[in-house]
Design a protein around this motif. Sequence first.
Motif, PDB file in Angstrom:
ATOM      1  N   SER A  43       0.842  -1.192   0.000  1.00  0.00           N
ATOM      2  CA  SER A  43       0.000   0.000   0.000  1.00  0.00           C
ATOM      3  C   SER A  43       0.879   1.244   0.000  1.00  0.00           C
ATOM      4  O   SER A  43       1.785   1.368   0.824  1.00  0.00           O
ATOM      5  N   CYS A  44       0.610   2.147  -0.951  1.00  0.00           N
ATOM      6  CA  CYS A  44       1.310   3.433  -0.997  1.00  0.00           C
ATOM      7  C   CYS A  44       0.328   4.508  -0.580  1.00  0.00           C
ATOM      8  O   CYS A  44      -0.637   4.810  -1.292  1.00  0.00           O
ATOM      9  N   LYS A  45       0.545   5.099   0.585  1.00  0.00           N
ATOM     10  CA  LYS A  45      -0.380   6.069   1.160  1.00  0.00           C
ATOM     11  C   LYS A  45       0.211   7.480   1.081  1.00  0.00           C
ATOM     12  O   LYS A  45       1.326   7.711   1.538  1.00  0.00           O
ATOM     13  N   THR A  46      -0.584   8.384   0.524  1.00  0.00           N
ATOM     14  CA  THR A  46      -0.164   9.778   0.387  1.00  0.00           C
ATOM     15  C   THR A  46      -1.209  10.675   1.035  1.00  0.00           C
ATOM     16  O   THR A  46      -2.374  10.657   0.637  1.00  0.00           O
ATOM     17  N   TYR A  61      -2.265  16.672  -9.409  1.00  0.00           N
ATOM     18  CA  TYR A  61      -1.303  15.600  -9.646  1.00  0.00           C
ATOM     19  C   TYR A  61       0.113  16.041  -9.261  1.00  0.00           C
ATOM     20  O   TYR A  61       0.875  15.275  -8.660  1.00  0.00           O
ATOM     21  N   THR A  62       0.462  17.272  -9.590  1.00  0.00           N
ATOM     22  CA  THR A  62       1.771  17.810  -9.211  1.00  0.00           C
ATOM     23  C   THR A  62       1.921  17.822  -7.692  1.00  0.00           C
ATOM     24  O   THR A  62       2.973  17.441  -7.154  1.00  0.00           O
ATOM     25  N   LEU A  63       0.853  18.229  -7.001  1.00  0.00           N
ATOM     26  CA  LEU A  63       0.879  18.216  -5.537  1.00  0.00           C
ATOM     27  C   LEU A  63       1.031  16.799  -5.014  1.00  0.00           C
ATOM     28  O   LEU A  63       1.819  16.545  -4.090  1.00  0.00           O
ATOM     29  N   TYR A  64       0.286  15.862  -5.617  1.00  0.00           N
ATOM     30  CA  TYR A  64       0.369  14.456  -5.218  1.00  0.00           C
ATOM     31  C   TYR A  64       1.794  13.926  -5.367  1.00  0.00           C
ATOM     32  O   TYR A  64       2.311  13.233  -4.487  1.00  0.00           O
ATOM     33  N   MET A  65       2.446  14.264  -6.459  1.00  0.00           N
ATOM     34  CA  MET A  65       3.800  13.787  -6.699  1.00  0.00           C
ATOM     35  C   MET A  65       4.783  14.378  -5.690  1.00  0.00           C
ATOM     36  O   MET A  65       5.786  13.743  -5.340  1.00  0.00           O
ATOM     37  N   GLU A  66       4.506  15.570  -5.223  1.00  0.00           N
ATOM     38  CA  GLU A  66       5.409  16.240  -4.284  1.00  0.00           C
ATOM     39  C   GLU A  66       5.231  15.759  -2.842  1.00  0.00           C
ATOM     40  O   GLU A  66       6.166  15.874  -2.039  1.00  0.00           O
ATOM     41  N   MET A  67       4.058  15.247  -2.519  1.00  0.00           N
ATOM     42  CA  MET A  67       3.779  14.858  -1.137  1.00  0.00           C
ATOM     43  C   MET A  67       4.496  13.557  -0.763  1.00  0.00           C
ATOM     44  O   MET A  67       4.808  12.728  -1.622  1.00  0.00           O
ATOM     45  N   ALA A  68       4.737  13.386   0.532  1.00  0.00           N
ATOM     46  CA  ALA A  68       5.440  12.200   1.024  1.00  0.00           C
ATOM     47  C   ALA A  68       4.656  10.925   0.725  1.00  0.00           C
ATOM     48  O   ALA A  68       3.429  10.886   0.832  1.00  0.00           O
ATOM     49  N   ASP A 122      14.654  -9.761  -0.767  1.00  0.00           N
ATOM     50  CA  ASP A 122      15.459  -8.585  -0.430  1.00  0.00           C
ATOM     51  C   ASP A 122      15.465  -7.569  -1.567  1.00  0.00           C
ATOM     52  O   ASP A 122      15.425  -6.350  -1.335  1.00  0.00           O
ATOM     53  N   GLU A 123      15.489  -8.082  -2.799  1.00  0.00           N
ATOM     54  CA  GLU A 123      15.527  -7.189  -3.948  1.00  0.00           C
ATOM     55  C   GLU A 123      14.266  -6.321  -4.020  1.00  0.00           C
ATOM     56  O   GLU A 123      14.350  -5.101  -4.223  1.00  0.00           O
ATOM     57  N   LEU A 124      13.102  -6.938  -3.814  1.00  0.00           N
ATOM     58  CA  LEU A 124      11.863  -6.184  -3.883  1.00  0.00           C
ATOM     59  C   LEU A 124      11.726  -5.258  -2.668  1.00  0.00           C
ATOM     60  O   LEU A 124      11.248  -4.118  -2.790  1.00  0.00           O
ATOM     61  N   TYR A 125      12.163  -5.732  -1.517  1.00  0.00           N
ATOM     62  CA  TYR A 125      12.137  -4.886  -0.318  1.00  0.00           C
ATOM     63  C   TYR A 125      12.965  -3.620  -0.556  1.00  0.00           C
ATOM     64  O   TYR A 125      12.515  -2.509  -0.259  1.00  0.00           O
ATOM     65  N   GLY A 173      13.179   2.124  -1.384  1.00  0.00           N
ATOM     66  CA  GLY A 173      13.737   3.276  -2.095  1.00  0.00           C
ATOM     67  C   GLY A 173      12.672   4.265  -2.548  1.00  0.00           C
ATOM     68  O   GLY A 173      12.983   5.428  -2.817  1.00  0.00           O
ATOM     69  N   LEU A 174      11.424   3.822  -2.630  1.00  0.00           N
ATOM     70  CA  LEU A 174      10.324   4.707  -3.022  1.00  0.00           C
ATOM     71  C   LEU A 174       9.743   5.459  -1.830  1.00  0.00           C
ATOM     72  O   LEU A 174       9.099   6.496  -1.999  1.00  0.00           O
ATOM     73  N   ASP A 175       9.971   4.924  -0.635  1.00  0.00           N
ATOM     74  CA  ASP A 175       9.376   5.502   0.574  1.00  0.00           C
ATOM     75  C   ASP A 175      10.052   6.830   0.932  1.00  0.00           C
ATOM     76  O   ASP A 175      11.264   6.996   0.745  1.00  0.00           O
ATOM     77  N   SER A 176       9.254   7.749   1.453  1.00  0.00           N
ATOM     78  CA  SER A 176       9.786   9.075   1.810  1.00  0.00           C
ATOM     79  C   SER A 176      10.531   9.094   3.139  1.00  0.00           C
ATOM     80  O   SER A 176      11.227  10.061   3.448  1.00  0.00           O
ATOM     81  N   HIS A 177      10.356   8.042   3.943  1.00  0.00           N
ATOM     82  CA  HIS A 177      11.076   7.911   5.215  1.00  0.00           C
ATOM     83  C   HIS A 177      10.916   9.151   6.110  1.00  0.00           C
ATOM     84  O   HIS A 177      11.902   9.745   6.564  1.00  0.00           O
ATOM     85  N   CYS A 178       9.680   9.529   6.327  1.00  0.00           N
ATOM     86  CA  CYS A 178       9.399  10.643   7.236  1.00  0.00           C
ATOM     87  C   CYS A 178       8.135  10.317   8.021  1.00  0.00           C
ATOM     88  O   CYS A 178       7.350   9.445   7.635  1.00  0.00           O
TER      89      CYS A 178
END
Length: 399
Positions: free
Chosen positions: A15-18, A173-180, A191-194, A199-204
């Motif tokens: 799940s990718c939550k923004t 859409y621009t705002l969505y792309m900018e948000m964490a 491990d490869e998929l993890y 690497g896509l996660d914003s880590h915040c």
Amino acid sequence: MNYIQTQKFSDVYVSCKTMMPFHRNTISALNVLVYMMKAKTQKMNSKQKLASTLNRAYGTKVSYGLTSYGDLVQLDVRFQFVRPDWIEDKCYLDKIKDIMDEVLFHSVLDEENFKESVYLLKNRLLAQMDDPANLSCMYAFDMAHDKHSISIPVQGSLKDLETLTLDDVKKVYTLYMEMAKHFYICGYVTDELYDYIDGLDSHCAFISERTLLPVVETSYKTFEKDIAQTCISQVYSTGVDISSSDYEAELLLNSILGQSQKNLMFDEIREKNSLCYSISSSIIRFDGALLIHTGVNRKDVTKVLNLIETQIDRLLNMDYDDRYLEIAKMDYKDRIISGLDHAQSLIAQAFLDDLLHRQLMPEQRIERIMKVTKDDISRVALRLNLASVAIVAEKENEL
């Protein structure tokens, strides 16, 4: 990133939550954007090609959701696919990564896609306007407080669609792309998929913004419609924040009032007095609100409203059998335990803990529920304030 590692599922759930600002002037554009994201991407540039690509990746599924959380709205993009360690295809991981990259970051926002998406959203909203149950809820939320986020329809509005442009959607859409971006994995991944998803996660940390529905003077209005059954929606402010020590008492109040398998409103109004076709209650937890929804005959509206108030008074005065509280507690305990066997429930709970900056084990959640007393529920009932009553009624017979 939050990785709920378990071997109990044959599929992996991601799940990718923004989290984005929940504003009346952008929510319709956000709904159109979701439709456009569903339709196609740069590589999968048609619905047929998108479906074909997902099928070739061993039936991978993609779904989307918009959910309000107080003053924020969450765009959730969900992926479900077979565990990588169960697939011998050496290209499988590349297929999954390519799908995720395309869906999340390469939507096609062209005029053709825009017009089709507006058309689909408009039809959905028109269908909702024909549903008296949905209509009464929408009116009740709007009447509760026009300056509060509860009055904003998360599904968008027909009025906004009349003037919406492709540029409006592109700005969202621009705002969505900018948000964490916050990623959740439930299942078992290599491990490869993890590493790829991490690497896509914003880590915040999550930002949570919410304002409780304030105490206001009750708004009361009846809307006539050519329907067979009257629908009543009532919105109460509760004064209880989801992080409050009274939250569990609020949950049990709601269960005893109109959600549990044995509840006061159903027993007294539906079963004993036969005054309604359906009746239930639900908590709008990030707004500090309680919704009661009822289907009745128009001639019985006043009786039903009076009986609903009587059931709330019973909660306040602790005038109900202990069995109601026992059943409500068991229902929540069973729900917590059964949720451990469902990936989406595990992700939802992990997200809630992250949003509220806490970590609660299932045992702790059960313990909190079990500690609630009738006194606690009475204290919460005392804070209930009726904000709005919206009645969508069948037209009265003309003589």
